[in-house]
Design a protein around this motif. Structure first.
Motif, PDB file in Angstrom:
ATOM      1  N   LEU A  55     -43.747 -42.484 -38.986  1.00 47.40           N
ATOM      2  CA  LEU A  55     -43.774 -43.917 -39.269  1.00 47.40           C
ATOM      3  C   LEU A  55     -43.439 -44.251 -40.723  1.00 47.40           C
ATOM      4  O   LEU A  55     -43.334 -45.420 -41.078  1.00 47.40           O
ATOM      5  N   VAL A  56     -43.246 -43.264 -41.566  1.00 46.45           N
ATOM      6  CA  VAL A  56     -43.001 -43.501 -42.990  1.00 46.45           C
ATOM      7  C   VAL A  56     -41.708 -44.266 -43.209  1.00 46.45           C
ATOM      8  O   VAL A  56     -41.606 -45.099 -44.105  1.00 46.45           O
ATOM      9  N   ASP A  57     -40.692 -44.023 -42.365  1.00 45.90           N
ATOM     10  CA  ASP A  57     -39.402 -44.681 -42.549  1.00 45.90           C
ATOM     11  C   ASP A  57     -39.472 -46.200 -42.399  1.00 45.90           C
ATOM     12  O   ASP A  57     -38.577 -46.903 -42.854  1.00 45.90           O
ATOM     13  N   MET A  58     -40.528 -46.713 -41.794  1.00 43.29           N
ATOM     14  CA  MET A  58     -40.693 -48.164 -41.683  1.00 43.29           C
ATOM     15  C   MET A  58     -41.048 -48.786 -43.027  1.00 43.29           C
ATOM     16  O   MET A  58     -40.830 -49.980 -43.239  1.00 43.29           O
ATOM     17  N   TYR A  59     -41.584 -47.990 -43.935  1.00 43.68           N
ATOM     18  CA  TYR A  59     -42.086 -48.509 -45.198  1.00 43.68           C
ATOM     19  C   TYR A  59     -41.228 -48.132 -46.397  1.00 43.68           C
ATOM     20  O   TYR A  59     -41.569 -48.446 -47.523  1.00 43.68           O
TER      21      TYR A  59
END
Length: 108
Positions: A55-59
């Motif tokens: 989920l890091v790529d969302m931020y």
């Protein structure tokens, strides 16, 4: 790992050397060096809780130029040019097999 990179001044936030305790805000630009590539990351948002790696790529937004990755591929190819895989000094098992082969010839 990141703390050690901060101590060595390998991480910058908005062009300034970052310490491990530095707070990061949305729209900050973080640059760091990893595997001979200087990555440029833009922080889009800060999650409220810890999140998984998927989920890091969302931020974040990766602004690293694609030429940097092409340069890394070129480095990998140049290393293979000098020495092919499997060549070089024989392993201990290879040396024993060579010695055993020589003994078989002498006995006959």
């Amino acid at each position: 790992m990141v703390t050690e990179a901060c101590r060595k001044n390998h991480i910058t936030v908005n062009g300034q050397v970052a310490k491990a305790s530095r707070e990061v805000f949305p729209t900050d630009k973080v640059t760091f060096r990893k595997d001979q590539i200087t990555y440029e990351i833009t922080v889009l948002d800060i999650p409220v809780n810890r999140i998984g790696a998927k989920l890091v790529d969302m931020y974040r937004k990766d602004d690293t130029p694609s030429e940097k990755f092409a340069h890394l591929e070129l480095l990998k190819l140049s290393k293979e040019h000098y020495r092919k895989a499997g060549t070089g000094r024989p392993t201990k098992k290879d040396r024993r097999d060579i010695d055993d082969f020589g003994l078989d010839v002498e006995e006959k």
